[in-house]
Design a protein around this motif. Sequence first.
Motif, PDB file in Angstrom:
ATOM      1  N   PHE A  91      15.237  26.757 -16.089  1.00 39.92           N
ATOM      2  CA  PHE A  91      14.169  26.088 -15.336  1.00 39.92           C
ATOM      3  C   PHE A  91      13.939  24.691 -15.901  1.00 39.92           C
ATOM      4  CE2 PHE A  91      13.587  30.564 -14.729  1.00 39.92           C
ATOM      5  CZ  PHE A  91      13.146  30.702 -13.428  1.00 39.92           C
ATOM      6  N   GLN A  92      13.517  23.793 -15.043  1.00 40.15           N
ATOM      7  CA  GLN A  92      13.237  22.434 -15.495  1.00 40.15           C
ATOM      8  C   GLN A  92      12.083  21.840 -14.713  1.00 40.15           C
ATOM      9  OE1 GLN A  92      16.239  19.367 -14.139  1.00 40.15           O
ATOM     10  NE2 GLN A  92      17.467  21.215 -13.756  1.00 40.15           N
ATOM     11  N   VAL A  93      11.451  20.852 -15.323  1.00 41.42           N
ATOM     12  CA  VAL A  93      10.348  20.136 -14.692  1.00 41.42           C
ATOM     13  C   VAL A  93      10.916  18.870 -14.049  1.00 41.42           C
ATOM     14  CG1 VAL A  93       8.178  18.919 -15.063  1.00 41.42           C
ATOM     15  CG2 VAL A  93       8.670  21.027 -16.334  1.00 41.42           C
ATOM     16  N   ILE A  94      10.629  18.683 -12.772  1.00 37.39           N
ATOM     17  CA  ILE A  94      11.134  17.512 -12.045  1.00 37.39           C
ATOM     18  C   ILE A  94       9.981  16.869 -11.263  1.00 37.39           C
ATOM     19  CG2 ILE A  94      13.454  18.490 -11.809  1.00 37.39           C
ATOM     20  CD1 ILE A  94      12.764  19.119  -8.872  1.00 37.39           C
ATOM     21  N   SER A  95      10.199  15.674 -10.771  1.00 34.57           N
ATOM     22  CA  SER A  95       9.197  15.028  -9.924  1.00 34.57           C
ATOM     23  C   SER A  95       9.116  15.771  -8.594  1.00 34.57           C
ATOM     24  CB  SER A  95       9.562  13.566  -9.678  1.00 34.57           C
ATOM     25  OG  SER A  95      10.732  13.474  -8.884  1.00 34.57           O
ATOM     26  N   VAL A  96       7.932  15.820  -8.030  1.00 32.62           N
ATOM     27  CA  VAL A  96       7.772  16.531  -6.764  1.00 32.62           C
ATOM     28  C   VAL A  96       8.566  15.836  -5.663  1.00 32.62           C
ATOM     29  CG1 VAL A  96       5.701  15.299  -5.984  1.00 32.62           C
ATOM     30  CG2 VAL A  96       6.088  17.660  -5.263  1.00 32.62           C
ATOM     31  N   GLY A  97       8.808  14.542  -5.818  1.00 37.99           N
ATOM     32  CA  GLY A  97       9.599  13.818  -4.826  1.00 37.99           C
ATOM     33  C   GLY A  97      11.000  14.372  -4.692  1.00 37.99           C
ATOM     34  N   LYS A  98      11.588  14.764  -5.814  1.00 35.65           N
ATOM     35  CA  LYS A  98      12.934  15.325  -5.779  1.00 35.65           C
ATOM     36  C   LYS A  98      12.946  16.632  -4.998  1.00 35.65           C
ATOM     37  CE  LYS A  98      16.881  16.294  -8.804  1.00 35.65           C
ATOM     38  NZ  LYS A  98      17.363  16.288 -10.212  1.00 35.65           N
ATOM     39  N   MET A  99      11.879  17.416  -5.133  1.00 33.28           N
ATOM     40  CA  MET A  99      11.770  18.664  -4.390  1.00 33.28           C
ATOM     41  C   MET A  99      11.545  18.391  -2.908  1.00 33.28           C
ATOM     42  SD  MET A  99      11.986  21.896  -4.963  1.00 33.28           S
ATOM     43  CE  MET A  99      12.127  23.018  -3.586  1.00 33.28           C
ATOM     44  N   LEU A 100      10.764  17.367  -2.603  1.00 33.58           N
ATOM     45  CA  LEU A 100      10.507  17.012  -1.203  1.00 33.58           C
ATOM     46  C   LEU A 100      11.771  16.527  -0.503  1.00 33.58           C
ATOM     47  CD1 LEU A 100       7.068  15.226  -1.649  1.00 33.58           C
ATOM     48  CD2 LEU A 100       7.477  17.296  -0.306  1.00 33.58           C
ATOM     49  N   ASN A 101      12.681  15.919  -1.252  1.00 36.80           N
ATOM     50  CA  ASN A 101      13.958  15.519  -0.656  1.00 36.80           C
ATOM     51  C   ASN A 101      14.751  16.738  -0.187  1.00 36.80           C
ATOM     52  OD1 ASN A 101      13.633  12.762  -0.995  1.00 36.80           O
ATOM     53  ND2 ASN A 101      14.631  12.728  -2.989  1.00 36.80           N
ATOM     54  N   PRO A 144       0.817  -1.222   0.000  1.00 37.49           N
ATOM     55  CA  PRO A 144       0.000   0.000   0.000  1.00 37.49           C
ATOM     56  C   PRO A 144       0.850   1.271   0.000  1.00 37.49           C
ATOM     57  CG  PRO A 144      -0.854  -1.584   1.579  1.00 37.49           C
ATOM     58  CD  PRO A 144       0.471  -2.113   1.119  1.00 37.49           C
ATOM     59  N   ASN A 145       2.019   1.212   0.631  1.00 44.65           N
ATOM     60  CA  ASN A 145       2.872   2.395   0.719  1.00 44.65           C
ATOM     61  C   ASN A 145       3.464   2.800  -0.626  1.00 44.65           C
ATOM     62  OD1 ASN A 145       2.330   2.306   3.395  1.00 44.65           O
ATOM     63  ND2 ASN A 145       4.414   1.909   4.081  1.00 44.65           N
ATOM     64  N   SER A 146       3.453   1.882  -1.598  1.00 48.78           N
ATOM     65  CA  SER A 146       4.041   2.199  -2.896  1.00 48.78           C
ATOM     66  C   SER A 146       3.224   3.261  -3.637  1.00 48.78           C
ATOM     67  CB  SER A 146       4.155   0.938  -3.755  1.00 48.78           C
ATOM     68  OG  SER A 146       2.872   0.434  -4.102  1.00 48.78           O
ATOM     69  N   LYS A 147       1.946   3.416  -3.257  1.00 43.85           N
ATOM     70  CA  LYS A 147       1.112   4.433  -3.908  1.00 43.85           C
ATOM     71  C   LYS A 147       1.640   5.834  -3.626  1.00 43.85           C
ATOM     72  CE  LYS A 147      -3.134   1.664  -3.902  1.00 43.85           C
ATOM     73  NZ  LYS A 147      -4.555   1.577  -3.447  1.00 43.85           N
ATOM     74  N   ASP A 148       2.181   6.024  -2.418  1.00 43.27           N
ATOM     75  CA  ASP A 148       2.775   7.328  -2.102  1.00 43.27           C
ATOM     76  C   ASP A 148       3.961   7.598  -3.020  1.00 43.27           C
ATOM     77  OD1 ASP A 148       0.983   7.823  -0.074  1.00 43.27           O
ATOM     78  OD2 ASP A 148       2.264   6.998   1.493  1.00 43.27           O
ATOM     79  N   MET A 149       4.795   6.595  -3.249  1.00 40.26           N
ATOM     80  CA  MET A 149       5.947   6.762  -4.111  1.00 40.26           C
ATOM     81  C   MET A 149       5.520   7.049  -5.545  1.00 40.26           C
ATOM     82  SD  MET A 149       8.429   6.620  -2.037  1.00 40.26           S
ATOM     83  CE  MET A 149       9.742   6.724  -3.251  1.00 40.26           C
ATOM     84  N   ASP A 150       4.425   6.416  -5.990  1.00 36.86           N
ATOM     85  CA  ASP A 150       3.909   6.689  -7.340  1.00 36.86           C
ATOM     86  C   ASP A 150       3.544   8.155  -7.467  1.00 36.86           C
ATOM     87  OD1 ASP A 150       4.192   4.047  -8.050  1.00 36.86           O
ATOM     88  OD2 ASP A 150       2.096   3.514  -7.660  1.00 36.86           O
ATOM     89  N   TYR A 151       2.924   8.701  -6.430  1.00 38.83           N
ATOM     90  CA  TYR A 151       2.563  10.126  -6.431  1.00 38.83           C
ATOM     91  C   TYR A 151       3.811  10.989  -6.526  1.00 38.83           C
ATOM     92  CZ  TYR A 151       0.959  14.645  -4.638  1.00 38.83           C
ATOM     93  OH  TYR A 151       0.707  15.987  -4.488  1.00 38.83           O
ATOM     94  N   TYR A 152       4.816  10.697  -5.719  1.00 37.28           N
ATOM     95  CA  TYR A 152       6.031  11.509  -5.687  1.00 37.28           C
ATOM     96  C   TYR A 152       6.776  11.476  -7.017  1.00 37.28           C
ATOM     97  CZ  TYR A 152       5.220  11.207  -0.642  1.00 37.28           C
ATOM     98  OH  TYR A 152       4.655  11.263   0.610  1.00 37.28           O
ATOM     99  N   PHE A 153       6.655  10.373  -7.760  1.00 40.13           N
ATOM    100  CA  PHE A 153       7.311  10.274  -9.063  1.00 40.13           C
ATOM    101  C   PHE A 153       6.460  10.875 -10.173  1.00 40.13           C
ATOM    102  CE2 PHE A 153      10.032   6.899  -7.202  1.00 40.13           C
ATOM    103  CZ  PHE A 153      11.264   7.344  -7.684  1.00 40.13           C
TER     104      PHE A 153
END
Length: 211
Positions: free
Chosen positions: A161-171, A102-111
């Motif tokens: 400027f570039q488009v990145i996954s939100v996960g990279k920004m959250l890191n 179930p936790n993998s859904k969070d990672m899908d969102y971040y990517f």
Amino acid sequence: MKWKLDSVVKLHKESPYTFYLPSDQVISQLKVGDLVKLIFMAEETFDNGCNAERMWVEILERNESDFLGKLANQPYYLSSLQYGDMIDFKSEHICSTQLDDPNSKDMDYYFDKKITVSNDVLSRNEFNFMLRFEPDNEHDLGWVFFSGYEDDEFYANPKNFQVISVGKMLNIDDSILVFLDNPETFHCAYERDKDTKKIVKLENYDFSIHE
């Protein structure tokens, strides 16, 4: 070529929003016969610049967090390993399983969800100003992040400027989590307070300068 197993727990701590770590719930369900994926790190860098191979291992024995398995892939680079070799490993080495998590859904969102960021934010590993526009598509969150040190010449060049996954920004800074999906925050601006370091909303920000 000599090798060692990488600790995925350590990798997840370094990049918690972009490096998937199987949940404790999934690890607890693993049993003999299941396949798990491990990261085999080489002591030397391969010719292609990589230094690791991710391969499946079949679990043969389990004693709590200690495992014995059989390599289920033929290594491409690591000549010191062969299909069927016995591998001793621990739960901290497991980077993927074939079980539903179930936790993998969070990672899908971040990517899958994207934001726009200035290259200066990535260089400094910090941001101090952010704007939100109407999203362009289902993957776009509408957010644009700035370091606050960019000048007019920098802004004028779209290559900055570039488009990145939100996960990279959250890191970089996960304090933005509370703002990400709020539908009431379209066309808004936030700035980091220099004294408190908190993110505060800028009232009456003039968005017409971006038209």
